[in-house]
Design a protein around this motif. Structure first.
Motif, short mmCIF file in Angstrom:
data_model
loop_
_atom_site.label_atom_id
_atom_site.label_comp_id
_atom_site.label_asym_id
_atom_site.label_seq_id
_atom_site.Cartn_x
_atom_site.Cartn_y
_atom_site.Cartn_z
N ILE B 19 0.87 -1.18 0.00
CA ILE B 19 0.00 0.00 0.00
C ILE B 19 0.90 1.23 0.00
O ILE B 19 2.06 1.16 0.39
N ALA B 20 0.32 2.34 -0.45
CA ALA B 20 1.02 3.62 -0.37
C ALA B 20 0.34 4.46 0.69
O ALA B 20 -0.89 4.46 0.79
N PRO B 21 1.10 5.16 1.55
CA PRO B 21 0.48 6.08 2.50
C PRO B 21 -0.33 7.13 1.73
O PRO B 21 -0.09 7.34 0.53
N PRO B 22 -1.28 7.77 2.41
CA PRO B 22 -2.14 8.72 1.69
C PRO B 22 -1.40 10.00 1.33
O PRO B 22 -0.40 10.34 1.94
N LYS B 23 -1.92 10.66 0.30
CA LYS B 23 -1.45 12.02 0.01
C LYS B 23 -2.35 12.91 0.86
O LYS B 23 -3.36 13.43 0.39
N GLY B 24 -2.00 13.01 2.13
CA GLY B 24 -2.87 13.69 3.08
C GLY B 24 -2.78 12.93 4.38
O GLY B 24 -1.80 12.22 4.62
N ILE B 25 -3.82 13.06 5.23
CA ILE B 25 -3.72 12.39 6.52
C ILE B 25 -4.83 11.37 6.76
O ILE B 25 -4.84 10.70 7.78
N GLY B 26 -5.75 11.25 5.82
CA GLY B 26 -6.85 10.29 6.01
C GLY B 26 -6.41 8.88 5.65
O GLY B 26 -5.86 8.65 4.57
N VAL B 27 -6.63 7.93 6.57
CA VAL B 27 -6.16 6.57 6.32
C VAL B 27 -7.30 5.55 6.24
O VAL B 27 -7.06 4.35 6.08
#
Ligand code: SF4
Ligand code: SF4
Lengths: 214, 291
Positions: B19-27
């Motif tokens: 997975i890639a972490p979000p472009k932002g803070i919502g997970v």
């Protein structure tokens, strides 16, 4: 040789606000070879400035403005024309601009962008082969520099992006490690390659650096 | 000991996904994806993949640990100097992250901040050596770490299809001698090349987890071939997708065939499903033809 090119005219234009007269300095060494600050380019600059209504009080092409004392001497020899100018425009690399800046109290306008230490492929075509890192590893890489020719400066072999010996950042560019591999193979020294090259000591590339050979 | 290291050392076939972490803070979306991943041993968390800026992979991997998943933290040398790399690794260990995939990293010219200054203070070989030192209780400068040393299970990347083979394999050997405990490979499409690669790699004794990328269409293959460093989808697979009436199903079939071939060659597969995580069970299904 230090490779340089002229800043775009628009960028230079912005520097001319409130400057009515200029003295021009060129470089008879590197900037002449790069066609960025030789006799011809100084002359063209003078024409452009005149067309903008600026007065050019005089010009001189110095033999290596990076030589601080020579630059000071040449500035003194043109004292009057320099004095008449609002600013000195320097068509030399950053080192040349610096010499002028510390040896005159006039405003200094650098007209070039300094790019790299270059090899000459042919007249007017230059390529970067060494980036002056201070701890040379060429003896272990077949005389070809991965710190410079690899866009990532990888010291221990190719990244996963190499395809058919070409670089991931530009498929027209040879992967530095492919060149090194071919060179070492030809020299019969492939085993050199198995040595792990440690990380660079960036203290050896400290800024500002200096050297005194005495 | 991480589950990944346990399974690899006991010779069980492992499956990793990413997975890639979000472009932002919502997970939320990411956890939704992760919850649909069945039969997975560990989940790779990418690090500004393709040089596109995203949330810190250490933070994302820590969240996975908190929710009971096992991450493989990817760390590249592109965005951090040697000090930042070490402090990031110590932080990761504090959160219970053990599995690492240590990479040089894609060049910034591919990503969304092409003006940035690429760091590359270390390369992936150096980073492997740094991890080994940290686990022995010392930093790279030889200074002792306080308390218990961190526990890591370090891995590295391999490119079985790279050409010239010998050049790539020299680097592979350097990674082995620098302490990698497992490899994850770039997407593999050419099984003949994988076989040759494994013939050379097997005697070195480090488990190899082969990458399998789920293809969706011929167009996607062309995109990958043009834009993704080190990935080459061969013409015959592109043709299969072109001719298929349902290209997505054909893609799943290709992935399943590849996984089955890999079962006999490698220690596991790394699935790159790019949003199609619900197809993971179909890809992993043993492909016995039923009459
Ligand atoms: S290693 Fe490369 S950059 Fe460093 S001095 Fe040698 S040639 Fe120049
Ligand atoms: S392909 Fe070769 S030259 Fe290009 S970034 Fe990778 S290692 Fe460096």
């Amino acid at each position: 040789m230090i490779i340089s090119k002229q800043k775009p005219r628009e960028e230079l234009f912005e520097q001319l606000d409130g400057v009515n007269s200029l003295f021009l300095i060129g470089c008879s060494a590197c900037a002449t070879e790069c066609k960025s600050g030789g006799e011809e380019e100084v002359f063209e600059m003078e024409e452009w400035l005149t067309s903008l209504g600026k007065a050019v009080t005089g010009s001189i092409v110095i033999d290596s403005p990076c030589n601080i004392n020579r630059t000071a001497r040449d500035l003194r020899s043109q004292r009057q024309q320099v004095e008449e100018a609002d600013a000195i425009m320097v068509l030399a690399c950053g080192a040349g601009v610096h010499s002028v800046a510390i040896k005159s109290n006039k405003r200094v306008i650098g007209a070039l962008d300094s790019l790299f230490l270059g090899n000459t492929r042919r007249i007017g075509k230059f390529e970067e082969k060494c980036s002056l890192c201070g701890t040379c590893i060429l003896n272990e890489t077949g005389g070809i520099c991965p710190a410079t020719l690899c866009p990532k400066g990888l010291l221990n072999g190719p990244c996963g992006g190499m395809e058919e010996g070409k670089c991931e950042t530009d498929r027209d560019l040879d992967c530095a490690w492919h060149l090194i591999y071919e060179a070492l193979k030809q020299q019969g020294r492939k085993n050199v390659f198995t040595r792990i090259v440690p990380p660079k000591d960036w203290r050896k590339k400290k800024h500002p650096d200096s050297l005194d050979t005495d | 000991m991480s589950r990944l290291s346990d399974r690899l050392s006991s010779g069980q076939f492992v499956v990793t996904a990413e997975i890639a972490p979000p472009k932002g803070i919502g997970v939320e979306e990411i956890f939704d994806t992760v919850s649909r991943m069945e039969g997975i041993t560990a989940i790779n968390v990418t690090d500004n993949q393709g040089a596109n800026m995203r949330m810190s992979p250490v933070a994302m991997a820590a969240l996975l640990v908190r929710e009971g998943y096992e991450p493989v933290l990817q760390i590249t040398c592109r965005d951090r100097n040697r000090m930042a790399l070490q402090s990031e690794l110590l932080g990761a260990a504090q959160f219970g992250i053990e599995n690492l995939l240590l990479l040089s990293g894609d060049h910034p010219c591919f990503g969304d901040h092409p003006e940035t200054r690429p760091v590359f203070d270390l390369d992936s070989i150096h980073l492997l050596q740094v991890v080994a030192k940290l686990t022995e209780g010392h930093d790279m400068a030889g200074k002792p770490l306080s308390g218990e040393p961190p526990r890591f299970f370090p891995g590295a990347a391999a490119v079985p299809e790279a050409d010239p083979f010998e050049l790539m394999f020299q680097k592979y050997q350097k990674k082995v001698s620098s302490g990698t405990r497992f490899f994850q490979t770039q997407a593999v499409f050419n099984l003949k090349k994988l076989e040759n690669f494994m013939t050379a790699a097997r005697p070195l004794g480090v488990p190899v987890i082969a990458g399998v990328l789920l293809l969706k269409s011929a167009g996607m293959c062309h995109f990958l071939n043009r834009n993704i460093p080190g990935v080459t989808v061969p013409e015959h697979l592109i043709e299969r997708l072109e001719k298929a009436s349902r290209p997505r199903e054909e893609g799943v079939a290709i992935a399943r065939e590849t996984v089955n071939a890999i079962r006999g060659l490698c220690s596991g597969v790394h699935l790159m499903t790019l949003g199609q995580e619900k197809r993971i069970p179909d890809i992993l299904e043993n492909n016995h033809i039923e009459w």
